[in-house]
Write an enzyme that holds these catalytic residues in place. Sequence first.
Site, PDB file in Angstrom:
ATOM      1  N   VAL A   1      -9.845 -41.426 -90.431  1.00 15.76           N
ATOM      2  CA  VAL A   1      -9.481 -41.897 -91.770  1.00 15.76           C
ATOM      3  C   VAL A   1      -8.553 -40.863 -92.373  1.00 15.76           C
ATOM      4  O   VAL A   1      -8.803 -39.660 -92.260  1.00 15.76           O
ATOM      5  CB  VAL A   1     -10.747 -42.038 -92.658  1.00 15.76           C
TER       6      VAL A   1
ATOM      7  N   SER B   1      -3.242 -35.450 -93.566  1.00 14.57           N
ATOM      8  CA  SER B   1      -2.906 -34.474 -92.516  1.00 14.57           C
ATOM      9  C   SER B   1      -3.901 -33.323 -92.441  1.00 14.57           C
ATOM     10  O   SER B   1      -3.570 -32.229 -91.965  1.00 14.57           O
ATOM     11  CB  SER B   1      -1.485 -33.904 -92.705  1.00 14.57           C
ATOM     12  N   ARG B   2      -5.125 -33.576 -92.926  1.00 15.80           N
ATOM     13  CA  ARG B   2      -6.190 -32.565 -92.889  1.00 15.80           C
ATOM     14  C   ARG B   2      -5.845 -31.311 -93.696  1.00 15.80           C
ATOM     15  O   ARG B   2      -6.466 -30.263 -93.522  1.00 15.80           O
ATOM     16  CB  ARG B   2      -6.548 -32.174 -91.434  1.00 15.80           C
ATOM     17  N   LEU B   3      -4.830 -31.415 -94.579  1.00 16.22           N
ATOM     18  CA  LEU B   3      -4.502 -30.289 -95.464  1.00 16.22           C
ATOM     19  C   LEU B   3      -5.243 -30.492 -96.782  1.00 16.22           C
ATOM     20  O   LEU B   3      -4.631 -30.722 -97.837  1.00 16.22           O
ATOM     21  CB  LEU B   3      -2.989 -30.194 -95.672  1.00 16.22           C
TER      22      LEU B   3
END
Length: 216
Positions: free
Chosen positions: A12, A194-196
């Site tokens: 997700v 983007s997992r940031l």
Amino acid sequence: MARMSDPAALRVSYEHGRLDDDGLPDAWPPLLQAWFATAAADPAVREPNAIQLATVDAAGRPAVRTVLAKAIDARGVVFYTNYDSAKARELAARPLASAVFAWLAHERQVRLTGPVAKVERAETEAYFASRPRGSQLGAWASPQSSVVASRAELDARYADAAARFGDREIPAPPGWGGFRLSPDAVEFWQGRPSRLHDRVRFRLADDGWVRERLAP
Ligand SMILES: Cc1cc2nc3c(=O)[nH]c(=O)nc-3n(C[C@H](O)[C@H](O)[C@H](O)COP(=O)(O)O)c2cc1C
């Protein structure tokens, strides 16, 4: 479409929100109260006051379980439990805990870590008096975290408690009450693409709360 059962294939992108430095408070309480209010107002969030509470025993062995936060303010987070339970015995040996609110529908978590102490008896009694009668009887009936022979034994203990109190007011059991986790570190996490992700931590220093951003 059926959901995939391979956890590695579940993915997700977190796009619901952001945690910008502008407008952040100097200490954690207003932000936690705002996030909690948002979670509590959204029917998509089940049990918005549920926290996972981690403790360690005297040997350093960790344990985690869900409890319900029943007060959330600048002093910390209060939960109620049996004072002879495993968690209470662990807290007696090591009065420190870490807890997490996981509001996944909002792509948010809040972690709190710090010392834990029993609340004043009057606070426990006031909260206990507000509980439904069935929950009050359940607190008297359940020797939490002890081995019981059967479900029937528990039901019999409940029936005994009900018979004992009849129509009378039910006091808080002496071995039941609240604990307050008074955090010295509180971390807010908001999922980002983007997992940031955004992570902001408040930690208690000698001269007050320090706010800092952490890498995701
Ligand atoms: C949604 C949910 C809410 C719970 N709320 C509480 C609670 O407020 N207090 C409590 O003692 N246990 C609560 N429990 C049960 C605990 O997770 C745990 O099973 C119990 O407290 C015994 O833990 P212990 O043996 O580590 O002491 C809850 C469990 C769930 C799943």
